[in-house]
Design a protein around this motif. Sequence first.
Motif, mmCIF file in Angstrom:
data_model
loop_
_atom_site.group_PDB
_atom_site.id
_atom_site.type_symbol
_atom_site.label_atom_id
_atom_site.label_comp_id
_atom_site.label_asym_id
_atom_site.label_seq_id
_atom_site.Cartn_x
_atom_site.Cartn_y
_atom_site.Cartn_z
ATOM 1 N N THR A 1 -32.158 64.689 12.721
ATOM 2 C CA THR A 1 -31.276 64.287 13.818
ATOM 3 C C THR A 1 -32.101 63.923 15.046
ATOM 4 O OG1 THR A 1 -31.051 66.607 14.481
ATOM 5 C CG2 THR A 1 -29.332 65.701 13.060
ATOM 6 N N GLY A 2 -31.504 63.118 15.904
ATOM 7 C CA GLY A 2 -32.188 62.698 17.123
ATOM 8 C C GLY A 2 -31.347 61.708 17.896
ATOM 9 N N GLU A 3 -32.020 60.857 18.659
ATOM 10 C CA GLU A 3 -31.349 59.844 19.480
ATOM 11 C C GLU A 3 -32.097 58.522 19.379
ATOM 12 O OE1 GLU A 3 -31.223 61.503 23.415
ATOM 13 O OE2 GLU A 3 -29.261 62.402 23.075
ATOM 14 N N LEU A 4 -31.333 57.427 19.512
ATOM 15 C CA LEU A 4 -31.889 56.079 19.472
ATOM 16 C C LEU A 4 -31.298 55.293 20.633
ATOM 17 C CD1 LEU A 4 -33.445 53.756 17.957
ATOM 18 C CD2 LEU A 4 -31.314 53.353 16.710
ATOM 19 N N ALA A 5 -32.144 54.639 21.406
ATOM 20 C CA ALA A 5 -31.691 53.768 22.489
ATOM 21 C C ALA A 5 -32.381 52.426 22.330
ATOM 22 C CB ALA A 5 -32.020 54.378 23.855
ATOM 23 N N PHE A 6 -31.591 51.330 22.395
ATOM 24 C CA PHE A 6 -32.222 50.010 22.334
ATOM 25 C C PHE A 6 -31.362 48.983 23.041
ATOM 26 C CE2 PHE A 6 -29.973 50.293 18.191
ATOM 27 C CZ PHE A 6 -29.207 49.133 18.225
ATOM 28 N N TRP A 7 -31.986 47.826 23.292
ATOM 29 C CA TRP A 7 -31.325 46.727 23.977
ATOM 30 C C TRP A 7 -31.817 45.418 23.385
ATOM 31 C CZ3 TRP A 7 -34.840 50.123 25.829
ATOM 32 C CH2 TRP A 7 -36.102 49.619 26.208
ATOM 33 N N ALA A 8 -31.021 44.367 23.554
ATOM 34 C CA ALA A 8 -31.376 43.047 23.037
ATOM 35 C C ALA A 8 -31.878 42.182 24.175
ATOM 36 C CB ALA A 8 -30.172 42.389 22.370
ATOM 37 N N ASP A 9 -33.117 41.737 24.063
ATOM 38 C CA ASP A 9 -33.723 40.795 25.004
ATOM 39 C C ASP A 9 -33.801 39.463 24.288
ATOM 40 O OD1 ASP A 9 -35.217 39.367 26.780
ATOM 41 O OD2 ASP A 9 -36.844 40.810 26.955
ATOM 42 N N GLY A 10 -32.713 38.679 24.345
ATOM 43 C CA GLY A 10 -32.623 37.481 23.534
ATOM 44 C C GLY A 10 -32.578 37.871 22.069
ATOM 45 N N SER A 11 -33.462 37.290 21.264
ATOM 46 C CA SER A 11 -33.525 37.611 19.840
ATOM 47 C C SER A 11 -34.183 38.953 19.571
ATOM 48 C CB SER A 11 -34.329 36.524 19.098
ATOM 49 O OG SER A 11 -33.805 35.247 19.335
ATOM 50 N N PHE A 12 -34.900 39.479 20.543
ATOM 51 C CA PHE A 12 -35.738 40.643 20.318
ATOM 52 C C PHE A 12 -35.005 41.936 20.667
ATOM 53 C CE2 PHE A 12 -38.482 37.069 21.476
ATOM 54 C CZ PHE A 12 -39.321 37.017 20.377
ATOM 55 N N ILE A 13 -35.247 42.959 19.842
ATOM 56 C CA ILE A 13 -34.758 44.308 20.122
ATOM 57 C C ILE A 13 -35.921 45.149 20.613
ATOM 58 C CG2 ILE A 13 -33.875 46.429 19.079
ATOM 59 C CD1 ILE A 13 -31.696 44.441 19.413
ATOM 60 N N PRO B 1 -31.364 43.023 30.445
ATOM 61 C CA PRO B 1 -30.547 43.587 29.367
ATOM 62 C C PRO B 1 -30.376 45.088 29.537
ATOM 63 C CG PRO B 1 -32.205 42.096 28.487
ATOM 64 C CD PRO B 1 -32.531 42.291 29.940
ATOM 65 N N ALA B 2 -29.173 45.596 29.223
ATOM 66 C CA ALA B 2 -28.855 47.007 29.385
ATOM 67 C C ALA B 2 -28.921 47.725 28.038
ATOM 68 C CB ALA B 2 -27.464 47.166 29.994
ATOM 69 N N PRO B 3 -29.414 48.977 27.998
ATOM 70 C CA PRO B 3 -29.536 49.714 26.739
ATOM 71 C C PRO B 3 -28.233 50.389 26.327
ATOM 72 C CG PRO B 3 -30.409 51.031 28.537
ATOM 73 C CD PRO B 3 -29.998 49.703 29.142
ATOM 74 N N VAL B 4 -28.142 50.670 25.038
ATOM 75 C CA VAL B 4 -27.071 51.480 24.472
ATOM 76 C C VAL B 4 -27.734 52.630 23.732
ATOM 77 C CG1 VAL B 4 -25.132 51.537 22.860
ATOM 78 C CG2 VAL B 4 -25.519 49.517 24.269
ATOM 79 N N THR B 5 -27.178 53.837 23.874
ATOM 80 C CA THR B 5 -27.770 55.037 23.292
ATOM 81 C C THR B 5 -26.877 55.586 22.181
ATOM 82 O OG1 THR B 5 -28.792 55.586 25.413
ATOM 83 C CG2 THR B 5 -28.680 57.338 23.771
#
Length: 362
Positions: free
Chosen positions: A265-277, A248-252
């Motif tokens: 303020t800041g930054e958030l990066a996450f990706w979906a691994d099936g049901s899990f974030i 799975p690829a992240p989005v920032t």
Amino acid sequence: MQTKRFILIWLAFTAVASAQNFFPKKDAAFGQVVVGGGYETVINLTNRGTHSYVGTLVLFRTVNNESVPWNPTVNGTAVQDGEYGVEIQPQATATFRLTGSQLEAGAAILLSDDLLLDNLVEANLTYLILEGGQVSDSVGISPSKEFYRASVPFEEFRETALALVNGDLTDERNATVELTLFSANGDPSGPTRIIRMGSFSHSARFLHELFPGETVRGGTVEITSDFPIFGTALTFSGGQFSSLPLEPAPVTYSVRLEADEHYATGELAFWADGSFIRGYLVISGVDGEAFDEPEFSLVNGELEDGFLRLAFTILQDPFFAEEVTMSMGHDQFSFESNVISGDWIELFQDDSNLKGTYELTR
């Protein structure tokens, strides 16, 4: 069909699990299974539980753009209607050798008969290449992961192959899959390719078949889907082939958190691994004043049917510099959205709380 029985279990969990197709460690999926023509596929399964693991290996392939049950031979027995029963004793390992009289490829999903935690499965798959009836080469891969976004870096464009699967159990979700090719310097190469995949659809092609006429040397292919899919990436070189990670690829996003008359303020990066974030949050400042050291946190959550829920610990929140548990959600989340907003809440160790709003901008 055995999968209909599993859907009944699924419907009992629609509040939390209606869109994803399988649960890691209870189920397992493989985006490319090959038999015949000098190939065999071996699937190894271990039951890490204290009770027997009982499930069904569902096999299917696509013929003339239609998904059909697939009936190769498993351990010398011909599969019937694309399903093969599996039972593994506690702590035992079972091996399933898939063979065929002619070269065929499809996909496999192992579905557990229950969602109890007294039986858990670990899995891997090995391709065997035969010459004169003897194994001349082998390649092992891990189970496929469901994803909404993924990317495959490569060196040789014409030697890279990609198998994608819509393993939808409800038999009603069509996935729109977009593939974009990038050169080694990150420039888009050619138009985006769109593939529409029905339930239990399997598509396996080389990149030069997906992007005819392109001649990139090194680069990456990015894959996005509106519903979770899974797959396998392989590379063929000099008559040998090996697997490539398909992760799975992240989005920032840039982050703005507001509470009362203050903002962080800041930054958030996450990706979906099936049901899990999975992901990371970095808070860099509050009320326009930058922190000497940004606050770094691990992010966890779930994504089901567009319902995004995040819940994670921040050791020092930006407003009171105390350890908190932050929760935030969105009911119509899409990785394609440029701006996402909603509510968040922080729970302090003394059971008090702080509420506010967030805005995420890609």
